[in-house]
Design a protein around this motif. Structure first.
Motif, PDB file in Angstrom:
ATOM      1  N   GLU A  64      74.065 -20.701 -28.590  1.00 24.54           N
ATOM      2  CA  GLU A  64      74.347 -21.795 -27.518  1.00 24.54           C
ATOM      3  C   GLU A  64      75.685 -21.235 -26.845  1.00 24.54           C
ATOM      4  O   GLU A  64      76.628 -20.758 -27.497  1.00 24.54           O
TER       5      GLU A  64
ATOM      6  N   GLY B  88      63.089 -34.665 -28.708  1.00 23.08           N
ATOM      7  CA  GLY B  88      64.576 -34.881 -29.644  1.00 23.08           C
ATOM      8  C   GLY B  88      65.265 -33.492 -29.893  1.00 23.08           C
ATOM      9  O   GLY B  88      66.519 -33.654 -30.034  1.00 23.08           O
ATOM     10  N   VAL B  89      64.394 -32.109 -30.083  1.00 23.06           N
ATOM     11  CA  VAL B  89      65.255 -31.202 -30.224  1.00 23.06           C
ATOM     12  C   VAL B  89      65.757 -30.763 -28.948  1.00 23.06           C
ATOM     13  O   VAL B  89      66.976 -30.177 -28.933  1.00 23.06           O
TER      14      VAL B  89
ATOM     15  N   GLU C 195      66.867 -32.680 -26.538  1.00 24.20           N
ATOM     16  CA  GLU C 195      67.882 -33.370 -26.251  1.00 24.20           C
ATOM     17  C   GLU C 195      69.238 -33.272 -27.075  1.00 24.20           C
ATOM     18  O   GLU C 195      70.196 -33.063 -26.469  1.00 24.20           O
ATOM     19  N   ARG C 196      69.043 -32.847 -28.461  1.00 23.72           N
ATOM     20  CA  ARG C 196      70.112 -32.339 -29.286  1.00 23.72           C
ATOM     21  C   ARG C 196      70.756 -31.168 -29.072  1.00 23.72           C
ATOM     22  O   ARG C 196      71.974 -31.140 -29.238  1.00 23.72           O
ATOM     23  N   LEU C 197      69.988 -30.254 -28.125  1.00 22.10           N
ATOM     24  CA  LEU C 197      70.600 -29.167 -27.757  1.00 22.10           C
ATOM     25  C   LEU C 197      70.929 -29.080 -26.508  1.00 22.10           C
ATOM     26  O   LEU C 197      71.402 -28.060 -26.084  1.00 22.10           O
ATOM     27  N   SER C 198      70.807 -30.387 -25.773  1.00 19.44           N
ATOM     28  CA  SER C 198      71.393 -30.420 -24.394  1.00 19.44           C
ATOM     29  C   SER C 198      70.442 -29.548 -23.313  1.00 19.44           C
ATOM     30  O   SER C 198      71.111 -28.941 -22.645  1.00 19.44           O
TER      31      SER C 198
ATOM     32  N   THR D 145      79.880 -25.778 -21.886  1.00 20.36           N
ATOM     33  CA  THR D 145      78.904 -27.112 -21.840  1.00 20.36           C
ATOM     34  C   THR D 145      78.610 -27.614 -20.623  1.00 20.36           C
ATOM     35  O   THR D 145      79.107 -27.388 -19.700  1.00 20.36           O
TER      36      THR D 145
ATOM     37  N   GLU E  90      60.067 -30.107 -28.645  1.00 21.17           N
ATOM     38  CA  GLU E  90      59.914 -31.430 -28.778  1.00 21.17           C
ATOM     39  C   GLU E  90      61.169 -32.192 -28.110  1.00 21.17           C
ATOM     40  O   GLU E  90      62.303 -31.684 -28.259  1.00 21.17           O
TER      41      GLU E  90
END
Length: 415
Positions: free
Chosen positions: A100, A179-180, A182-185, A104, A177
């Motif tokens: 990552e 959700g994944v 989204e969690r990792l932007s 941001t 997926e």
């Protein structure tokens, strides 16, 4: 005594020089470095073969020349990737390393690009967690401000096809997926799939499978670095021209294919026989998809001609080619896919090198993608050779650095 020592020293010197020396085309820069790297790889593989023959645990060489210590990696990456967050996790039971970027956001709504990457190594060795691949993924994450997911798929001979493919597909589907992401932007409209060599094979195969699903997130681009895309014809012009060019010799590629198929590599003469492609179990429609006389530009065909079924050894039949169904499977040989399948895949970057047995695999795939309506960027390096990209000190090559730079620039513009 002194004379004996001199004689032994001379003999050892001559022996080592003979082992290391390989003729290198004049267009390749840093030839002695390439000879040394090739000699090291051959030595490690020979030790690996010995270990397996003695029932010992096989090696998993990275040939990177770099450790995984963060400080060492930062220095060897030239400052690239400093501050990148690295996490080792499992995606649906498959180990992956997630990179990552330190910055941001990056796009609309603060979402970032993402690249799913599969490392090379003939499906038998290599690791995303150390050396050149780790450095590369850190650099890519930093410079693209992207989340990079590098898959640590299982390796032959412990497992064989289709396990490597299934590991990559399973981990990738988990990452895609909602959700994944989204969690990792991650922006679901800006996800690439990529790989080099055997990893390029896996990337092309996974891209075909993901593109067939209209219900989920699909890749926006595919970026393949000197990919291996078929295991039926070892007599393409590039296989013949470069059969003894380091670091991927023709016989070694045949060995990798057999290990991937879960077959004794001593059967490599079958694959290398000019008659193999004419096995009656290979349909004419399949042969047409790898017919390099129609798919390659004249400058690469040169004086080469298709291998005749009457040339060389006999046409192998059962049980000698019990592994043939695996080679006909598009999950192992993406070049064999039908036009309709290819036409659904995303726009592509395909990087090829002149002094690489796999050159024509990449060129043929690019042509078939274009014929299917896919936008393709072909980048060819006249001074390039297989494996030049991710080798690190003391085996880093200028041409490899240029390839990585152009690869990242392309993703910057197209992802």
């Amino acid at each position: 005594m002194k004379l004996s020592l001199v004689v032994v020293t001379v003999l050892l010197t001559v022996g080592v020089a003979y082992y290391i020396y390989t003729p290198i085309p004049a267009a390749i820069e840093e030839p002695f470095k390439l000879m040394l790297m090739d000699a090291l790889i051959r030595a490690v593989l020979q030790v690996d073969n010995l270990c397996q023959s003695l029932g010992m645990r096989p090696l998993n060489p990275s040939f990177s020349g770099a450790s995984s210590e963060p400080g060492t990696l930062d220095k060897m990456a030239g400052g690239h990737g400093v501050g990148v967050r690295v996490s080792d996790v499992d995606f649906d039971g498959v180990p992956v390393r997630v990179y990552e970027p330190p910055v941001t956001g990056g796009g609309e709504g603060g979402l970032r690009r993402a690249v799913v990457f599969y490392h090379g190594g003939g499906w038998t060795f290599g690791s995303t967690k150390k050396g050149g691949y780790d450095i590369f993924c850190r650099q890519m994450s930093d410079e693209l401000n992207a989340v990079v997911v590098s898959v640590e798929y299982r390796l032959a001979p412990a497992v064989h096809f289709p396990v490597q493919y299934e590991d990559c597909l399973r981990a990738t589907k988990h990452f895609l997926e909602p959700g994944v992401l989204e969690r990792l932007s991650v922006d679901p409209q800006r996800v690439a799939v990529s790989g080099d060599s055997a990893g390029g094979n896996l990337a092309a195969a996974v891209a075909q499978e993901i593109s067939a699903d209209d219900t989920g997130v699909r890749f926006s681009v595919q970026a393949l670095i000197y990919p291996v895309l078929q295991g039926l014809d070892f007599h393409t012009p590039s296989y013949i021209q470069n059969q003894n060019i380091p670091i991927l010799h023709r016989y070694l590629m045949a060995r990798f294919w057999l290990l991937y198929m879960g077959v004794d590599p001593s059967l490599s003469p079958l694959l290398l026989s000019p008659a193999f492609l004419h096995n009656p179990s290979i349909p004419p429609s399949v042969r047409s998809r790898i017919n390099w006389t129609t798919l390659l530009p004249p400058k690469h065909i040169k004086h080469h001609k298709l291998a005749s079924k009457d040339t060389g050894s006999h046409v192998a039949t059962k049980p000698e080619v019990e592994f043939l169904p695996g080679l006909l499977d598009v999950r192992s040989s993406p070049l064999l896919a039908e036009q309709g399948v290819l036409g659904r895949t995303p726009r592509a970057l395909i990087i090829t090198c002149e002094y690489d047995v796999l050159r024509d695999d990449g060129l043929m795939y690019g042509r078939r993608l274009q014929d299917a309506g896919v936008k393709v960027t072909n980048v060819h390096y006249d001074d390039g050779f297989h494996g030049c990209c991710f080798a690190q000190w003391p085996f880093s090559f200028d041409v490899g650095k240029r390839i990585v730079s152009e690869y990242i620039d392309w993703l910057q513009e197209n992802l």
